[in-house]
Scaffold this motif. Structure first.
Motif, short mmCIF file in Angstrom:
data_model
loop_
_atom_site.label_atom_id
_atom_site.label_comp_id
_atom_site.label_asym_id
_atom_site.label_seq_id
_atom_site.Cartn_x
_atom_site.Cartn_y
_atom_site.Cartn_z
N ASP A 185 47.92 34.66 -84.82
CA ASP A 185 48.14 36.08 -85.09
C ASP A 185 47.20 36.85 -83.85
N ILE A 186 47.51 38.00 -83.60
CA ILE A 186 46.77 38.79 -82.46
C ILE A 186 46.39 40.20 -83.22
N ARG A 187 44.99 40.47 -82.82
CA ARG A 187 44.46 41.77 -83.55
C ARG A 187 44.11 42.34 -82.15
N ASP A 188 44.71 43.56 -82.19
CA ASP A 188 44.55 44.41 -80.93
C ASP A 188 43.63 45.50 -80.96
N LEU A 189 42.47 45.50 -80.39
CA LEU A 189 41.56 46.62 -80.50
C LEU A 189 41.37 47.37 -79.48
N GLY A 190 42.55 47.56 -78.28
CA GLY A 190 42.40 48.24 -77.51
C GLY A 190 42.04 47.61 -76.13
N ASN A 191 40.42 47.54 -75.95
CA ASN A 191 39.89 46.79 -74.89
C ASN A 191 39.64 45.74 -75.19
N ILE A 192 39.77 45.33 -76.39
CA ILE A 192 39.46 43.64 -76.95
C ILE A 192 40.48 43.29 -78.05
N THR A 208 38.35 35.27 -78.17
CA THR A 208 38.06 36.83 -77.93
C THR A 208 38.39 36.89 -76.38
N VAL A 209 39.08 38.07 -75.91
CA VAL A 209 39.66 38.36 -75.07
C VAL A 209 39.15 39.86 -74.67
N LYS A 210 38.33 39.95 -73.93
CA LYS A 210 37.91 41.44 -73.33
C LYS A 210 38.26 42.07 -72.10
N LYS A 211 39.06 42.93 -71.89
CA LYS A 211 39.25 43.75 -70.74
C LYS A 211 37.90 43.88 -69.64
N SER A 250 46.15 39.96 -68.83
CA SER A 250 47.40 40.57 -68.83
C SER A 250 48.22 39.68 -69.32
N LEU A 251 47.96 38.24 -69.39
CA LEU A 251 48.90 37.35 -70.09
C LEU A 251 48.74 37.82 -71.57
N THR A 252 47.76 38.02 -72.22
CA THR A 252 47.67 38.14 -73.55
C THR A 252 48.83 39.70 -74.00
N GLN A 253 48.93 40.38 -73.02
CA GLN A 253 49.77 41.48 -73.30
C GLN A 253 51.09 41.16 -73.98
N SER A 254 51.56 39.80 -73.44
CA SER A 254 52.81 39.37 -73.82
C SER A 254 52.66 38.30 -74.67
#
Lengths: 433, 433
Positions: free
Chosen positions: B30-37, B52-55, B64-68
């Motif tokens: 699953d992916i939880r998108d909080l905007g900048n995190i 955990t991936v923080k912009k 950028s990879l997490t976007q797709s």
């Protein structure tokens, strides 16, 4: 003692038990009659022990019973252990009770080694033939071998799975399969768990199976059977080099375990276990062809290395070795070609003692490539629809191998014929016992 | 990291690894998108972990990879572990690299538990269905169960054997068998290793086998399959009481092992393992009939106890129990009658949760009695000639049992349908995948 259960296997009756009472069960291997003293050799699965019965010392009932004892009678014995300098294994047992639980007729074949019986006859009377101590040893080794294999694989994160042996489609395409009538439908006996184990890498990641496999091939050799036990592994996020490493660990653990548990017994039959070292030698298919060419055996590029080629190479190396990078067209459709040279593949065979023991590869994990590989071999992708479907949903790169358990036992125990290491072999003409 | 191999399973990434670098492989749960995190849940066979991936903090390529990234993409991740009070299992991983090794399309069935999918559909897409965490748990338990069974049996002096599954004669006579075309001959798939394991007691004494068995019966229930895994043992110089004791040890070791390894995970699904105590309750067939009669279920003496009878008894006892001393005529020909009352036999069934899990007995070891027993059941002793031959040569008294592995898993894991605990079940109408 209406229903005696052994307290010790014969091999566990050691001089340290001097003076202790034991209950033994097994069969009368031999009787030596010295008049007022009789030595009865009692055999069980683990060995042979001497029972000593002296007239006037043994209870009268025990003495009189020994008069009518015959070879291979099944008996249960209660007696006292005595350490002894002259008896086998340093001990003898003085029985206070002997119970004959089943009489034996004269055996149809010799199990004592005084007369050689040909293999066909031995297999005809296989359940009797298995009473020979060498056979009891072979099958105790076999059990220890599968135990060592499993423990090594658990240790590397593999779990045991069971996949169906009745299937609808052939794994590799054109191979010869046995047909089963499954209710109204025709089905087949699986030649390998290949497609199932590959699919399982997408969920269970690292799986192994030790199970029967079937080939309806009309071979009549000393190293093929139509039903055999296949040891299979498959690992997600791994390539052929990774699973060769697993295979090395498996082989070494088998040799070490068998050597540790059985070296003394095997030595009696002149069998020595030489534990191989890691990493095993690796030669490419091209190198193998060159070497064989120098030895006078010409093989056309693209053909498989024949049995006499494997024997020549084994003679040269005198240790287990891998042949790697077989021509892609020589291998099954799921075999991954090298990125740098798609004519050859990320594949390997493990060769020991002139025999191909195991075979494996990296697998194709990209659906389009797999479809292409099927087509190239004249196989119809539509017949593999439910398998191909899995490749749409995050199919990881994966690799694996299959190993013939009986072949491993053959080379480990230096038997010339695979039938020697199989309880009830199935071949072109043998379907019973 | 062209070909990443995991350094840790997700479950082994614990707060103690804080600050350490790990490589993980698996699938995007699953992916939880909080905007900048972004929180990415990574699933492997053993569990789920949070990435955990923080912009601005994560490398630009990772962000950028997490976007797709999509659910069920197969990925490999390198990252640093951080202990965390809020994340699942007290840890999160900050990736320095993420590699997508295979993209996934939208799955044909739900594996997240938001939509219930019926069993038929799940079995149709079984390899996808197996990605559900409950299934990964079921089959990890299964592997641990066979491991516990084998270790208990090794400890009691049993060795593992492999007997052929292609046979010429039916074991028990009239049962329904699948036919195999074996070259020119008709053969059958073995319904059990019964006769082979009995013969082996005359040489190897204590043997076990865990292997497929086949019944061509047209059942259509939640607890029958046409191909199943049978756990079989046979012991020389032993009777039914002795092997019931072995069976108790096997069952208890399975419950203990599963409880030890999986109790936390099973608790998430409301599954509690209650370890039974030795000896299990033993009631005779006659007592079972009396008890059921009092509960309003009349069974004629000589008939088998039906499923609803077993359920009533299990309800009453709420623990594993044996029914012993079945009518001799109800059991297979090799079952030994009681000396004191030959109408009843030295036989038993193990019942857990309303299901017959295992079945066993003392066996007849005297040839004449065995021939008589065959005749009484309308079987022709001539068809059993090679089996009967063995009884001439010191055949020991022996006893054994057969247990359905999948049934044990059903009751252990409280599944209503046996198909839930089988990777690729085979039933009356299901032959693929």
């Amino acid at each position: 003692m209406s229903f005696p259960r052994k307290t010790h296997w014969t091999k566990d009756v050691t001089p340290e038990l001097d003076g202790k009472e034991v209950i033994l069960t097994g069969w009368v291997w031999d009787i030596r009659d010295l008049g007022n003293i009789k030595f009865i050799l009692l055999r069980d699965r683990e060995g042979i022990i001497q029972l000593t019965v002296k007239k006037g010392v043994a209870p009268e009932g025990v003495w009189s019973l020994t008069q009518s004892l015959g070879r291979e009678d099944a008996i249960a014995v209660k007696g006292v252990v005595k350490a002894s300098k002259i008896a086998r294994a340093g001990v003898e047992v003085f029985p206070s009770e002997i119970h004959v639980v089943a009489k034996s007729k004269a055996l149809p074949i010799d199990i004592w080694g005084s007369v050689e019986t040909d293999l066909d006859t031995r297999l005809k009377y296989r359940s009797i033939d298995l009473k020979r101590p060498i056979n009891s040893l072979i099958f105790r080794v076999e059990s220890e071998v599968t135990r060592a294999i499993r423990e090594t694989l658990y240790g590397r994160g593999f779990i045991e799975v069971f996949t169906p042996k009745i299937i609808v489609t052939s794994t590799e395409g054109g191979a010869e399969l046995f047909t089963v009538q499954y209710f109204e439908r025709a089905a087949y006996l699986a030649q390998s768990p290949q497609l199932y184990k590959e699919e399982l890498t997408a969920s269970l990641e690292r799986v192994f199976e030790i199970a029967p496999a079937y080939r309806a091939e009309k071979h009549n050799t000393n190293y093929h059977l139509n039903e055999f036990i296949s040891v299979d592994i498959e690992e997600a996020f791994a390539n052929y080099m990774d699973v060769m490493d697993v295979l090395e660990d498996v082989i070494i653990s088998v040799y070490e375990r068998v050597n540790k548990v059985f070296s003394n017994e095997l030595a009696k039959y002149g069998i020595e276990i030489k534990i191989p070292k890691k990493p095993f030698r690796r030669i490419t298919y091209d190198e193998a062809l060159d070497m064989l060419s120098r030895r006078g055996l010409k093989i056309n590029w693209g053909d498989d290395v024949p049995k006499n080629g494997l024997e020549l190479l084994s003679e040269e190396f005198n240790e287990p070795f891998f042949i790697i990078h077989f021509p892609t067209d020589l291998r099954a459709f799921y075999t991954k070609p090298l990125d740098s040279d798609p004519k050859i593949s990320e594949s390997f065979d493990l060769v020991i003692g002139g025999l191909e023991i195991a075979s494996g590869s990296s697998r194709i994990h990209i659906k389009e490539q797999l479809i292409e590989a099927l087509r190239k071999r004249g196989l119809n992708p539509e017949n593999f629809e439910s398998h191909l479907m899995v490749y749409d949903y995050g199919m990881p790169p994966h690799a694996g191998w299959g190993m013939g358990l009986y072949r491993l036992l053959m080379v480990l125990l230096k038997r010339d014929n695979i039938r020697e290491v199989v309880l009830y072999p199935r071949d072109r003409f043998r379907l019973e016992p």
